[in-house]
Design a protein around this motif. Sequence first.
Motif, PDB file in Angstrom:
ATOM      1  N   GLN A  54      34.476  36.107  37.789  1.00 63.96           N
ATOM      2  CA  GLN A  54      35.033  36.228  39.130  1.00 63.96           C
ATOM      3  C   GLN A  54      35.384  34.866  39.730  1.00 63.96           C
ATOM      4  OE1 GLN A  54      35.672  39.512  41.101  1.00 63.96           O
ATOM      5  NE2 GLN A  54      36.159  39.464  38.926  1.00 63.96           N
ATOM      6  N   PHE A  55      36.147  34.094  38.962  1.00 65.23           N
ATOM      7  CA  PHE A  55      36.625  32.801  39.435  1.00 65.23           C
ATOM      8  C   PHE A  55      37.651  32.985  40.536  1.00 65.23           C
ATOM      9  CE2 PHE A  55      36.093  29.461  35.824  1.00 65.23           C
ATOM     10  CZ  PHE A  55      34.727  29.601  35.875  1.00 65.23           C
ATOM     11  N   LEU A  56      37.505  32.207  41.591  1.00 65.48           N
ATOM     12  CA  LEU A  56      38.513  32.126  42.642  1.00 65.48           C
ATOM     13  C   LEU A  56      39.640  31.221  42.166  1.00 65.48           C
ATOM     14  CD1 LEU A  56      36.074  31.580  45.627  1.00 65.48           C
ATOM     15  CD2 LEU A  56      37.332  33.672  45.117  1.00 65.48           C
ATOM     16  N   ASP A  57      40.781  31.263  42.842  1.00 62.86           N
ATOM     17  CA  ASP A  57      41.920  30.425  42.460  1.00 62.86           C
ATOM     18  C   ASP A  57      41.521  28.965  42.298  1.00 62.86           C
ATOM     19  OD1 ASP A  57      43.682  32.566  42.387  1.00 62.86           O
ATOM     20  OD2 ASP A  57      44.519  32.169  44.378  1.00 62.86           O
ATOM     21  N   GLY A  58      40.779  28.424  43.257  1.00 60.36           N
ATOM     22  CA  GLY A  58      40.381  27.019  43.209  1.00 60.36           C
ATOM     23  C   GLY A  58      39.495  26.705  42.018  1.00 60.36           C
TER      24      GLY A  58
END
Length: 112
Positions: A62-66
């Motif tokens: 669940q990596f965020l864009d950043g």
Amino acid sequence: MSKDAAANPANFKTASSAIEKAIRDLKLPNDWLMPTLELVARESSFNPSAKNPKSSAEGLFQFLDGTRKNYGGSKVDWDDPYQQALAGLKYIKDRYKTPEKALQFWDKNKWY
């Protein structure tokens, strides 16, 4: 087997194989496997295509864009569970040092 693994055994097999291989390739301790699997179960239920409808979080970890940008960005095939595992394990090591510490943080915050 966790409830999440039983719900979709194909996703579990894909995710666990990718994570096991990434642990070996990154020369991390074998005892990282179980706590990392627990973290991935909580985050994505082992679904490498999981998307959070309320944020940019995607994939097994669940990596965020950043976070994706900081862990390979466009050089990573984010559809590949193995490449997700490599990035996720590097992130855990960088930010928390161990998956157990990432789980402790998750227990307090419901995210890591």
